[in-house]
Design an enzyme around this catalytic site. Structure first.
Site: not given
Ligand code: GDP
Ligand code: IMO
Ligand code: MG
Length: 433
Positions: A12, A15, A39-40, A220
């Protein structure tokens, strides 16, 4: 250019946002690890997209690939592809015949395994990820290509059931009719999925040979890597840059540029050690400012300060060329900002990341405090790029660069695509196409 984008913390990091931002420079985007646990979030001008299986490059790349290293729930995949098409995403989609299939039986197993783990339960995303990789390595797994054969599906569903009977006996899958229904449903969804299936390692190589720009997008983050993360509180696949070789069938030696994505602070979903974690009111404030709730599960994310020793390790393990820092806008709104600069054990500095759970629990952090920078003047930033950033934010960024000896090429100041600036001299500045 052949590039990889990876998370350097606990997932998270942002990416998806960074991949989407860069995707106009690349013709091809490739996922190589994980599955629906990812979850992206991508926010363009006023529209929000949530990608789980489909690459975050799907809005602008010509071709996107779901590589063999992934584990794919074909029902969720169908929904996600249909949503993408409805919202105008028309990238060509290629899925590896060799990627493994997550079934509802695996999701059931995920829950059962968590119950048995008890104190050591991981807090998985309950997406069936672990059990599907277990089957892959047990050589009983269902692959995407198997969705085309009823005989193979029947055989494999039965085999998996026999192997895992002790866990499944009090679920609906104990009934043979349910297992047959599962096998039939898989065959049915296979009819839809068939059009996308291919030997994707050959497609990627062909694109490479034709001089296309390819972006490998990691799911991840380093601390969730099955080998080098905080085991057992990790996911079931490798999340390091090198995993793209086996997860997509493309040599890491051909990758020109590795971009490490770092959130300006740290967050984690699920259980396990998190050295720089903060709690109480300060944590609540950071969580609320950053909307730190899981994209996949909606769970509140644990939050903490930026952990530089951990990042130093992650940059080395991934051979990172440059960093993208996200959510620095969020961090700047805190009343005070801290950064972990070192770990201490029994009063002495240690220069490694302990992965022995008992040892991690007992470490003390060396912290350094920074002054908040508040809301940036966005007009100034748009006009002047890096030079237009608030002075205090620049101090924070320079401290990170100096500590890690790695340049920061991208600063992300908001969730939308256009709230992103690239360092003038970065290789990512020019459109590589
Ligand atoms: P990922 O799994 O690495 O793709 O990240 P996620 O999408 O799960 O979580 C990142 C969250 O931060 C998302 O809700 C994005 O929309 C938000 N986000 C990403 N970059 C920024 C930023 O620079 N500033 C803010 N405020 N939100 C951001
Ligand atoms: P992105 O790509 C954050 C975490 C889960 C749990 C552990 C194992 O969005 O960054 P799993 O379901 O993979 O067996 O869970 O890994 N986890 C993540 N945490 N972002 C993710 O993906 C994750 N994918 C798995 O919360 O702690
Ligand atoms: Mg994510």
């Amino acid at each position: 250019m052949i590039a990889a984008v990876l998370g350097l913390q606990f997932g998270d990091e942002g990416k998806g946002k960074i991949t989407d931002f860069l995707s106009d420079r690349f013709e091809v985007a490739v996922r190589f690890n994980g599955g629906g646990n990812a979850g992206h979030t991508v926010v363009t001008d006023g529209r929000t997209f949530k990608f789980h299986l489909v690459p975050s490059g799907s809005l602008r790349c010509e071709t996107v690939v779901l590589g063999n290293g992934m584990v794919i729930d074909p029902f969720a995949l169908k929904d996600e592809i249909q949503k993408l098409r409805e919202s105008g995403g028309n990238a060509e989609i290629k899925i590896s015949k060799m990627a493994h299939v997550v079934t509802p039986m695996h999701k059931e197993l995920d829950k059962k395994e968590e119950e048995i783990r008890s104190k050591l339960s991981i807090g998985t995303t309950a997406q069936g990820i672990g059990p599907t990789y277990e089957d892959k390595y047990a050589r009983t797994g269902i692959r995407m290509v198997d969705l085309l054969s009823k005989t193979i599906l029947d055989e494999k569903v039965e085999t998996i059931y026999r192997m895992k009977e002790s866990l499944l006996k009090d679920t609906k899958f104990s009934q043979q009719t349910e297992r047959q229904a599962l096998s039939s449903a898989l065959l049915e969804v296979g009819k839809y999925v068939k059009q996308f299936l291919d030997y994707t390692e050959n497609i990627i190589y062909e694109k490479y040979s034709n001089g296309k720009n390819i972006l490998f997008e990691g799911a991840q983050g380093t601390m969730l890597d099955i080998d080098f993360g905080m085991y057992p509180f990790v996911t079931s696949s490798n999340a390091l840059s090198g995993a793209l070789s086996t997860g997509a069938g493309f040599s890491f030696r051909k990758v020109d540029f590795v971009l490490g994505v770092v959130k300006a602070y740290t967050s984690k979903v699920g259980a396990g050690p998190f050295p720089s974690e903060i709690e109480g009111k300060e944590a609540d404030r950071l969580r609320d400012l950053g909307h730190e709730y899981g994209t996949t599960t909606g769970r509140p994310r644990r939050v903490g300060w930026l952990d530089l020793p951990l990042l130093k390790y992650a940059t080395r393990m991934n051979d990172v060329d440059a960093l993208a820092i996200t959510k620095i806008d969020t961090l700047g709104k805190m009343d005070k900002i801290k950064v972990c600069t070192g770990y201490r054990k029994n009063g002495k500095s240690i220069d490694y990341i302990p992965r022995n759970l008992e040892e991690v629990d007992g470490i003390d952090l060396e912290l350094r405090e920074f002054e908040p920078w508040g809301e940036p003047d966005y007009d100034k930033v748009v006009k002047n790029g890096f030079n237009g950033l608030p002075e205090k934010m620049k101090e924070y960024i320079e401290f990170i660069v100096d500590y890690l000896k790695i340049p920061v090429d991208i600063v992300s100041l908001g969730e939308t695509r256009n709230m992103t600036i690239v360092r003038e001299s970065s290789e990512l500045k020019s459109n590589g196409k």
